[in-house]
Design an enzyme around this catalytic site. Structure first.
Site, PDB file in Angstrom:
ATOM      1  N   GLN A  40      -5.990  -4.883   3.976  1.00  0.00           N
ATOM      2  CA  GLN A  40      -6.339  -4.474   2.947  1.00  0.00           C
ATOM      3  C   GLN A  40      -7.591  -4.250   2.134  1.00  0.00           C
ATOM      4  OE1 GLN A  40      -5.379  -0.713   2.880  1.00  0.00           O
ATOM      5  NE2 GLN A  40      -6.122   0.230   1.447  1.00  0.00           N
ATOM      6  N   TYR A  69      -6.140 -10.697  -7.240  1.00  0.00           N
ATOM      7  CA  TYR A  69      -8.293 -10.477  -7.316  1.00  0.00           C
ATOM      8  C   TYR A  69      -8.837 -11.962  -7.116  1.00  0.00           C
ATOM      9  CZ  TYR A  69      -6.117  -6.254  -8.731  1.00  0.00           C
ATOM     10  OH  TYR A  69      -5.608  -4.127  -8.722  1.00  0.00           O
ATOM     11  N   ASN A 118       1.195  -1.416   0.164  1.00  0.00           N
ATOM     12  CA  ASN A 118       0.284   0.098  -0.054  1.00  0.00           C
ATOM     13  C   ASN A 118       1.233   2.061   0.167  1.00  0.00           C
ATOM     14  OD1 ASN A 118      -2.392   1.827   0.641  1.00  0.00           O
ATOM     15  ND2 ASN A 118      -3.619   0.178  -0.020  1.00  0.00           N
ATOM     16  N   HIS A 130       2.920   0.176  -3.072  1.00  0.00           N
ATOM     17  CA  HIS A 130       3.113  -1.052  -2.875  1.00  0.00           C
ATOM     18  C   HIS A 130       5.006  -0.893  -3.612  1.00  0.00           C
ATOM     19  CE1 HIS A 130      -0.986  -2.430  -2.612  1.00  0.00           C
ATOM     20  NE2 HIS A 130      -1.440  -1.698  -3.356  1.00  0.00           N
ATOM     21  N   HIS A 156      -1.484 -10.094  -3.958  1.00  0.00           N
ATOM     22  CA  HIS A 156      -2.321  -8.941  -4.227  1.00  0.00           C
ATOM     23  C   HIS A 156      -2.944  -9.942  -5.245  1.00  0.00           C
ATOM     24  CE1 HIS A 156      -4.074  -5.325  -5.878  1.00  0.00           C
ATOM     25  NE2 HIS A 156      -3.284  -4.855  -4.603  1.00  0.00           N
ATOM     26  N   GLU A 160      -6.043  -8.097   0.792  1.00  0.00           N
ATOM     27  CA  GLU A 160      -4.040  -8.100   1.607  1.00  0.00           C
ATOM     28  C   GLU A 160      -3.863  -8.070   2.757  1.00  0.00           C
ATOM     29  OE1 GLU A 160      -3.369  -4.720  -1.087  1.00  0.00           O
ATOM     30  OE2 GLU A 160      -4.918  -4.614  -1.916  1.00  0.00           O
TER      31      GLU A 160
END
Ligand code: BGC
Length: 376
Positions: free
Chosen positions: A313, A211, A115, A141, A209, A341
Site C-alpha cells: 500500500q 510514515y 487496510n 487496520h 505503518h 505498507e
C-alpha cells in the site's frame, strides 16, 4: 520464548526485540534482560499506571531504531544522510501521550487485518463475521482498537514481543497469537518479522505503518519512488478495491521507472487526493523480493523495501492536514510523509481473485519486510 542474540553471517550482532501484547488486564510477568545494543528506557505510563518501555537498537554505523511496547510501534529511526549526518526519518511523537491520542497509526504494528474490509463483513466457512467499523462504512487496520493500540511486553529473556488476541476481538474469529521481531543489522537494514497462529480459521494481514520522510522534515513530494509493480488494484470512493487488477502502464501509478511522487499526483483528484493504493508486486512467490526504492535527492538518503508479501500500500500521507503536532513540535502537513505498507491486498476476504489471507488452525502465518537504508 527465549532468544539469544544471533551472530549474523556477515558478523554483525543481530539484536532481537520481542514485543509481547496481551489481552486487556492480563499483562505478562515477563522480564526483560538487556542485550548488547538493546537499551530499555521508560517512555511513559498509560492511564491504568502500566509502564510503557522504549527499546533502542543501535548498529555499528550509528543507525538507531526506537521501538516501544505500546502498539509495537517504530517510534524513531535515525539514519545517515550522504554526509553521515543522522536524521529521524519516521513521523511520530516525542512522548507516549501523543500515541495515546488520536493519530493516523504513526509507526504502529497493524493487525489483525491491514487496510480495509468492506462494511466490516466477510463470510468464512459459511459463517458471516462482522468486524468493528472505524472508517465510515468500513473496517480499517484491524478495527477500533487494532494491534497498534495494544500494550506489548517483552517476554522472558527475549526481546521478541508477542500479542494474544482473544477470540472475537474486533469481530475476528479465533484466538490469534501474533509476534513481531525488529532486527537492526550493521548493513543498515531494519527487518520486521511477523508470525501468527490461530485456533480457528481467520483472516490475518499484518504490516508496519511507519510514515517515512527521508529528509526528516518538509514534504515527500520531491522524493523519488520506484515500485516493482506492473499492476495495481483500483479502489472505490471509500477506498475499497473494486476487485480489478489493472496495468499501471500509461497511468500516474506507473513507478517502474523511479519518478518523483509529486510529478503526477495532481492527476489523482478524487478521494483520497493522492496515492492510497495497493500495488501488485511482480513475481510474488513468498520469498523476499525488492518491492520499492525511495530516494530523497537533497539528503542522499535511499530506502529499499524488500518483502515476502504480494502487495504494497503506497499511501502519500493525504489525510495529514496540519492538525497533528509531532516530534519537536513539527506540524505534519499533507504529504509530510509516506507509507509503504507490505501487505496482502485490502479487503482480500471479499475478493476470491486476490491471494488468500485466511490462516487455518495449525498453520503458521509468516511475513518478513526489510527496510534497507543507503546513501547516494
Ligand atoms: C490507508 C489510508 C489511511 C491510512 C491511515 C493507510 O494504510 O490506506 O487510507 O488513511 O492508512 O489510516
Amino acid at each position: 520464548m527465549i532468544r539469544k542474540p544471533v551472530l549474523g553471517s556477515a558478523g554483525f550482532v543481530v539484536v532481537l526485540l520481542s514485543l509481547v501484547a496481551f489481552a486487556p488486564g492480563t499483562l505478562s510477568q515477563g522480564q526483560v534482560r538487556e542485550k548488547a545494543g538493546a537499551e530499555k528506557t521508560i517512555f511513559g505510563k498509560i492511564e491504568d499506571g502500566t509502564v510503557i518501555n522504549l527499546f533502542t537498537l543501535k548498529n555499528a554505523k550509528g543507525t538507531t531504531a526506537t521501538i516501544m511496547e505500546y502498539g509495537a510501534t517504530l517510534q524513531g529511526l535515525w539514519v545517515p544522510d550522504k554526509t553521515g549526518k543522522l536524521g529521524d526519518v519516521v513521523l511520530g511523537f516525542d512522548g507516549l501521550e501523543g500515541y495515546l491520542g488520536p493519530h493516523p497509526y504513526f509507526g504502529g504494528t497493524i493487525g489483525r487485518f491491514a487496510n480495509r474490509i468492506a462494511k466490516g463483513k466477510f463470510t468464512l466457512d459459511g459463517k458471516e463475521f462482522s468486524t468493528a467499523l472505524n472508517d465510515g462504512p468500513n473496517s480499517l487496520h484491524g478495527g477500533k482498537e487494532g494491534f497498534n493500540r495494544k500494550v506489548k511486553r517483552p517476554h522472558a529473556a527475549s526481546v521478541r514481543l508477542t500479542y494474544f488476541s482473544p477470540d472475537g476481538e474486533e469481530g475476528f474469529p479465533g484466538t490469534l497469537r501474533a509476534a513481531v521481531t525488529y532486527t537492526l543489522t550493521d548493513e543498515n537494514e531494519l527487518k520486521i518479522d511477523y508470525t501468527a497462529s490461530s485456533d480457528k480459521a481467520t483472516p490475518v494481514n499484518l504490516t508496519s505503518h511507519a510514515y517515512f520522510n527521508l529528509a526528516g522534515s518538509g514534504s515527500v513530494l520531491d522524493h523519488s519512488l520506484y515500485l516493482n509493480a506492473d499492476k495495481y488494484t483500483p479502489a472505490d470512493a471509500t477506498l475499497i478495491p473494486t476487485g480489478e487488477i489493472v496495468p499501471v502502464e500509461g497511468t500516474p501509478f506507473d513507478f517502474r521507472q523511479a519518478t518523483s511522487i509529486g510529478a503526477r499526483i495532481s492527476q489523482l483528484t478524487g478521494n483520497p487526493g493522492g496515492y492510497d493504493h495497493n500495488f501488485v508486486l511482480n513475481g510474488w512467490n513468498g520469498k523476499l523480493k525488492l518491492a520499492a526504492r525511495l530516494s530523497d535527492p537533497a539528503s542522499g538518503r535511499q530506502m529499499e523495501m524488500w518483502t515476502t508479501e504480494p502487495g504494497v500500500q503506497f499511501y502519500s500521507g493525504n489525510f495529514l492536514d496540519g492538525t497533528i503536532k509531532g516530534k519537536q513540535g513539527a506540524v505534519y502537513q499533507k504529504h509530510a510523509a509516506l507509507c509503504l505498507e507490505a501487505q496482502h491486498f485490502p479487503d482480500s476476504v471479499n475478493h476470491p481473485n486476490f491471494p488468500t489471507t485466511i490462516l487455518q488452525p495449525g498453520a503458521i502465518y509468516k511475513q518478513e519486510t526489510v527496510y534497507k537504508f543507503l546513501v547516494n
